[in-house]
Every structure is written in structure tokens, then in C-alpha cells.
Design an enzyme around this catalytic site. Sequence first.
Site, short mmCIF file in Angstrom:
data_model
loop_
_atom_site.label_atom_id
_atom_site.label_comp_id
_atom_site.label_asym_id
_atom_site.label_seq_id
_atom_site.Cartn_x
_atom_site.Cartn_y
_atom_site.Cartn_z
N GLN A 230 1.05 -11.74 -0.05
CA GLN A 230 1.26 -10.71 1.15
C GLN A 230 0.27 -10.68 1.86
O GLN A 230 0.10 -9.78 3.11
CB GLN A 230 1.65 -9.25 0.34
CG GLN A 230 2.63 -9.21 -0.55
CD GLN A 230 2.68 -7.91 -1.26
OE1 GLN A 230 2.72 -7.74 -2.30
NE2 GLN A 230 2.51 -6.58 -0.42
N PHE A 261 6.27 -6.57 -3.51
CA PHE A 261 6.06 -5.03 -4.14
C PHE A 261 4.58 -4.91 -4.23
O PHE A 261 4.24 -3.52 -4.67
CB PHE A 261 6.72 -4.79 -5.37
CG PHE A 261 8.14 -5.26 -5.64
CD1 PHE A 261 9.01 -4.73 -4.54
CD2 PHE A 261 8.65 -6.34 -6.15
CE1 PHE A 261 10.37 -5.53 -4.63
CE2 PHE A 261 9.89 -6.73 -6.29
CZ PHE A 261 10.70 -6.19 -5.63
N GLU A 265 -0.53 -8.57 -3.09
CA GLU A 265 -1.47 -8.30 -2.11
C GLU A 265 -2.90 -8.74 -2.06
O GLU A 265 -3.88 -9.54 -1.24
CB GLU A 265 -1.46 -6.73 -1.66
CG GLU A 265 -2.33 -6.40 -0.63
CD GLU A 265 -2.28 -4.68 -0.20
OE1 GLU A 265 -3.10 -4.15 0.52
OE2 GLU A 265 -1.39 -4.26 -0.87
N ARG A 343 -4.61 7.65 -1.59
CA ARG A 343 -3.36 8.03 -1.02
C ARG A 343 -2.83 8.99 -2.05
O ARG A 343 -1.81 9.65 -1.65
CB ARG A 343 -2.75 6.67 -0.92
CG ARG A 343 -1.28 7.02 -0.37
CD ARG A 343 -0.68 5.64 0.15
NE ARG A 343 -0.76 4.97 1.31
CZ ARG A 343 -0.43 5.39 2.56
NH1 ARG A 343 0.59 6.19 2.48
NH2 ARG A 343 -0.78 4.67 3.65
N ARG A 375 4.35 -0.58 -4.39
CA ARG A 375 5.16 -0.03 -3.61
C ARG A 375 4.85 1.70 -3.69
O ARG A 375 5.20 2.22 -4.74
CB ARG A 375 6.18 -0.09 -3.83
CG ARG A 375 7.48 0.02 -2.89
CD ARG A 375 8.87 -0.45 -3.00
NE ARG A 375 9.82 -0.28 -1.95
CZ ARG A 375 11.17 -1.03 -2.14
NH1 ARG A 375 11.23 -1.72 -3.34
NH2 ARG A 375 11.85 -0.93 -1.13
N PHE A 377 1.63 2.85 -3.39
CA PHE A 377 0.30 2.77 -3.20
C PHE A 377 -0.33 4.25 -3.88
O PHE A 377 -1.26 4.70 -2.97
CB PHE A 377 -0.07 2.30 -2.02
CG PHE A 377 -1.55 1.93 -1.69
CD1 PHE A 377 -1.70 0.31 -2.21
CD2 PHE A 377 -2.43 2.14 -1.39
CE1 PHE A 377 -2.86 -0.21 -1.94
CE2 PHE A 377 -3.71 1.62 -0.96
CZ PHE A 377 -3.85 0.40 -1.40
N THR A 475 -4.77 3.43 5.23
CA THR A 475 -5.72 4.51 5.48
C THR A 475 -7.14 3.82 5.61
O THR A 475 -8.05 4.38 5.84
CB THR A 475 -5.65 5.28 4.27
OG1 THR A 475 -5.65 4.60 2.88
CG2 THR A 475 -4.18 6.08 4.32
N ALA A 544 1.61 -1.24 3.13
CA ALA A 544 1.75 0.19 3.56
C ALA A 544 2.96 0.52 4.60
O ALA A 544 2.80 1.39 5.63
CB ALA A 544 0.28 0.36 4.46
N GLU A 746 8.42 1.58 1.66
CA GLU A 746 7.86 2.37 0.65
C GLU A 746 8.57 3.56 0.25
O GLU A 746 8.93 4.06 -0.79
CB GLU A 746 6.29 2.57 0.55
CG GLU A 746 5.55 1.48 0.42
CD GLU A 746 4.00 1.57 0.74
OE1 GLU A 746 3.25 1.42 -0.23
OE2 GLU A 746 3.81 1.88 2.14
#
Length: 801
Positions: A230, A261, A265, A343, A375, A377, A475, A544, A746
Site C-alpha cells: 500500500q 486492510f 502499509e 487515533r 482498517r 487505525f 494525522t 487513512a 474505514e
Amino acid sequence: MDENLIQDRGVAGTARQERPHAAARHESRERIAGGVARPEPHDSGARHVSGEARYIDDMAELPGTLHIYVAMSDRAHAEIKKLDLEKVRAAHGVACVLTAADIPGENDASPVFGDDPVFADKIVEYHGQSIFAVAAETLALARAAADSAEIVYEDRDAVITLDEALEAGADLLPPHEMRLGDCDGALAQAPHRVSGRVRIGGQDHFYLEGQIAYALPGEDGDIVVHSSTQHPSEVQHNVAKVLDLPDHAVTIEVRRMGGGFGGKESQPALFAAIAALVAAKTGRPAKLRLDRDDDMVMTGKRHDFLIDYEAGFDGEGRIAGAAFDQAMRCGYSADLSGAIADRAMFHADNAYALNAARIRSRRMKTHTVSNTAFRGFGGPQGMVATERMIEKIAFALGKDPLDIRKANFYPAGGGALTPYHMEVTDSVIAEMVEELEISSDYRARRAAVRAFNATSPVVKKGLALTPVKFGISFTTRHLNQAGALVHVYKDGSVMLNHGGTEMGQGLFVKVAQVVAEEFQIDLAKVKITSTRTDKVPNTSATAASSGSDINGMAAQAAARTIKERLIAFAAEAYGVPREKIVFRPNRVEIGDEEMSFAELVEEAYLARISLSATGFYATPGITYDRETATGHPFFYFAYGAACSEVAIDTLTGENKVLRVDILHEVGRSLNPAVDMGQIEGGFIQGMGWLTTEELCWNGKGELTTHAPSTYKIPTANDRPDDMRIKIWEKGESQVETIYRSKAVGEPPLMLAISVFSALADAVSAASDYKVFPDLDAPATPERILFAVDDVRRQAAEATAA
């Protein structure tokens, strides 16, 4: 128009006087085929179901391709006293054996903190950590060779569970705190108070395509890596860092992933780096493909949490103040845990104005695999505790939980602040919940559930309606940027490339729809191409929920640059004002005349007008000061609500979701068909997390649920038979997003909290609603059975007393 240009066009063109007058044209179609807001199928949908979609493992292997096996630690925490690999190197078919000593650059594949070694060097910190890699002519030969390694360990004390980490004070990252108002004072002065604790389990990503990388060596030490990732640019940077190369010597390409998902990442960098190392050392192509068991053992999960909550409220259930103590298990390294923990704090309020709040967060180290993005986060974990708090308030007051929720929603007109001091100005949750309450027939069904439970001693039903408010943006501020590259060829066809990655979520078709809409050409004329770091540099992760937001804007910017060039050319060539040049479906009006889009493009090409452009977008207004825990970390919020009805068997704990009603907001949908799929898929994945997907480690730090035989994801049979999903028709982004759409990746996952709340309601019914149940997630049959026994015991004791 320039006569020379007309002559230069030759037979390929059409003379100006032959074109029809705009007023006399025949309009066969008033809309392009496949523009925005159309329910277009996924660009690879047919290939997905037919098996024709090509993934990395489907690529034809080049001659000489080596296959890699990664040898893993079988200890959770130990010092490597001896590592003898001579027999491995001498084994049949082995071309290369690599350890930490063979890395020319940095032994690190981490996203941020430099604490994720490619190969363990002297110390192992989780069961499954990579120690060395074997590259051989076949994977079977590589695996067999690895078995001949001689490794001697000296065990060290290992911290496995979150409770052990808290007891040991094993903070991996510094704690963090958010404050709004005088929380302690609000709690002290409130007429009523409740407190509680909830444990929230992790979740394996269980993407259909496992982690895989295929590295191809090039000239001058260059490397091309096909990676299922990702975040291509992060993989590029890490591969370059490991190989001691500049970033420009490494190209990462990904056409599609078989699911991500969040699990692809940060963590694909390790596998891409190992494959690239082998290719660099041997000069041969190298493939590293994990099987399912190894993938589940080696890769991180959703973080599990332990959250304590306390709330003060009045007789109507209005919250005066709330406090949360969140603790999460990071695993052995930081990975993305800091941002994930943040988060979880950002979403401790969910859709509720808490008025005064204190949120404390601890990020704990354990000797287990490093947990990572998933997903939501961290947001889902923060919300679960809040919804349990709301339900406990309702129980304490003898009220319907929905009435407590409605009493505390952020007001539609703004004015209320989040715990991080951001004003919520776009709240539509009250209106949405009111609509869903009516359409789902919530009140009548809740009465019917109570009536059913009164006469059913074994099977109990539960019903809950829960909201979702989810902040959209990275963020981490600098990640809120995207680039795109658009080429228009002289025949009028268009090639599109951008920094987003396709993992089945429909990003590519949405961005292609944006480009088609800008040029007013049919979607079929826009070619979707692989994401490559040599086309669009310095990309942000597709994460995100911001993929369509930022990449759609970047692609729109690139298309508009070309469009402006075409308008300027046509205005000068035809001597008409710019405002008289209008792009219509597959054609362009130029004053009183008309030509096809392809004809205008060809003329512009002959006039030496550039038909290629890059586009760039940076999300505006994103700020957050971690020192003060205040700011504006989100561009906007996405909203949704779900009403779930469940049934449980109080003798076995078995349960089923009978019906779910979902109303979800996506702004002005770019593609309603894709968005509906995301809503349904997100809900089902969230349902799995909260009901069946249980991760278990034994005392030695071994993951015992590392295969489909021991880890249960939802199946088609788990989908509610009655599932009613609707996109909120009034949805529209209040900020300037791409065509006023909103993110959808998400937020739908958290709609499944309604299932967890409904299960808790059914457990409470087993005590005739006399006891508030302590129910942790996932609510497996075992946990439900134990919770039923517990509420019945407490009810009996209360009656006896």
C-alpha cells in the site's frame, strides 16, 4: 485558423468548414459513459471473479528466478549464541544465504523509528522474527536447506501479554494525554457516575494474497521490485536504505493487491528488502512469497487494547465529563503504533460531545510480532469503549441506550469541541440516526425483542443502534499529499497514473471516473496503469481512507492543466473567447462549431501543445500540536449508523446476526456501486473482528491461531440473511473534497460495533436485564457463554440477598 496547420493535418484531419454548426448538432447522448456519481463496476471486477486478474505471483517468472525462504526464530526473546549456516550454504540448489552481516546498508525496514531489523542480529525479540534467508532454485529446496541450520539460543525473560507489559512498566513509546476542560471536576460534581473496563482483541488482516515481492536486477545496480504494498515509496526508501543505494536506483511497482486492510502499509518493506538483497547479491531475479502460516506468524495485527472508562452524567444521561485510560500492545517495535494510539484517542468521543474529557494512552512493548495498521487505525478500539460506557449509563438510569446516545450527539450547528479542541461543524449524526431509527422500526423491534426474551428461556435476542463519526485525513500532516500523471495521446485516449494503490477497494476506477468527467470522455477511453515510483514520486500510503480524496484531487489537477492548454489553444486557433469553448460529452464546442475531443487533441498535438501533465494536491488546514494535544487533525468527518439484531444460545454461546440496517454517509458518491461494496465489506470485516476472530499466543510467545483451521474469519454464512444498506441521500461534504464526495474505506467497519452492543444486550437479557454484562471482544461463543453464566450468577445472588 492557421492555414499551415490545416495543411499539416493532411488526410488525418477534417477541414474546419466541414464541421457541423453547434446549434445543428445531433445530441445522441447527454452524459458520458462512466463519469462521476455513476455506479460503474470495479475496473478489474470481471477479472477478479474469472481468475484473469494478474497478481505478482501470476507474473511469468524470468529465467533464473530464485525462490526465497525466510528462517524464523522459535524463541520469543533470546540471545543468539551460535548461528552456523555452513550446511545451509552447501545444500543442493542453494544460490545464496543472507544474514545481517550481508546487508550493505542499514539493517532496518521500519517506517519511522529504525527498530525493525531485516534480520535479527544477536538478539531475537519475537517468535517468528527473521534470522536469515535462503535463496534456491525452488522454494522447497530453500526450505529444506534452512532446516539444516544450527542455532543456539540463550533465553531471556519474555513479556507476552498486555497485562504482563503493564505490570512490568514496559512502555515502548512515551505515554500521551488529551484534556478538555476540568474532567476531574466534572466527574466529582456529576449526579451520577459509572466506570468499567473492556478488553478489545486484535485481528489478522487475512488478505487473500499474502506478502510477496519479486525483485529484478538491472544495470548499474538498479533494482525493480514488484511488491504487494500500500506504500510503494516507503518500500522504495527502505529497499534503497538496505542496499545502500539512492532512492532513484530503486523502482517499486504494484498493479493490484489481493487485499491489504493496512497490513501492507509498512510491513511489505521487509520482504521487498530481502528479495532485493538476493537480486543484488546474485544478479538473478528473486521471489519471496510467504505461505499463509508464515504470513500470519511474521506479520503484525490490529492492536489489542485494555481500556478503563469513567463517566459523570445527569438524570437524563447527558455526559458532563468522561475519562479513558487506554493501553495497547505494540509488540516488539514501534512500527506505526504511535499514530495508531493517537487515533484511538482521537476517536474516544465517537459521535458524542463529552464536554469535559481526559484521555490517557500507554503504548506497551511485548515480545510478540510488531502490531501495525489495520482498517480504522485505532479508531475502532477507541469507539468500542465509548459505546460500552454509553450502554452502562443507560443501564444505570434504566433507559434505552439509543436515548442516551441521542442526548449526547455533537450538535448539527457546531459549537462543541472534541477532546483535542477541534470544533465539530459538520455533524449530521442526529439526523441520520433519526432516519435510521424510523426506517429500521427500532422502537417496535426493541419491544418485540423484550417480549420474545420474556418467553424464551434458552435463545435470547438483542438489538442495538450505534453511530459512527470518523475523522478523515492522515494525522501525520506531511502524508496528506498526492501526485498524479496524466497523458493524453493524439488519438484522444488517456493514460492515468497516480500514487494510490489498488487493493480491491475500487480506488482506480474512481480516479479514472474523475479524469473522464474532467475531459468529458467515456470512461473506456481512460487507461488505468500500475502504480510506479518512477512515474509519481514520494507517494503517501493508500491508507487513512484518503485514497480517493487526495489522488482524485491530484488527477483532477493534472487533467485540468491539460484541459486549460486545450482551451487556450482552441481560443487562439479559432479566434473565439475562452468562455465559448465548452467540453461536452466526447466533443468540444468552439463558438458556433463543434469537433470531437479526439479531433481537438490531434490539432493541439500538431500545434505542439503539451498533452502531458502532473498534478499535485495537499489537503488544506491540517494541524495538530502533540505537545498541547490540540489542533485540527481532520479535514472532515464521515458519519454512519447501524441497527443490528442478534440471537444467542445461552447453553452454548453460539450466536447469529439476524438483521442489520445500515445508513451510511459518503457525501456525493463518486461511485455508488463501489461505495456500497465498501460499506458491506467493512461491516462484515468489523463483525468478524468483534465476534469470531480471536488471536491466541501461548506462554512461549507462539501464535497458535496461525491458519484458517484455528482462526475464523466471517464466511458467506455469517452474513446476516436480512441486510439492508442505504447510502444517505442527503450526504454532501461541507469542505471542498473531490466532487464533494467523502471517504468510505474505514468508517463502515465501525458500524459493526452495533453487533457487539446487540450481543451484550442479549447477554443482559439472560439475567432478565438485572445485570450489566462484562463482555470483551471478540465476543466468541466461549466469552458469551461465560458472560451469560456470570450475569445469571449475579442476578441469583442479588435475589438471594
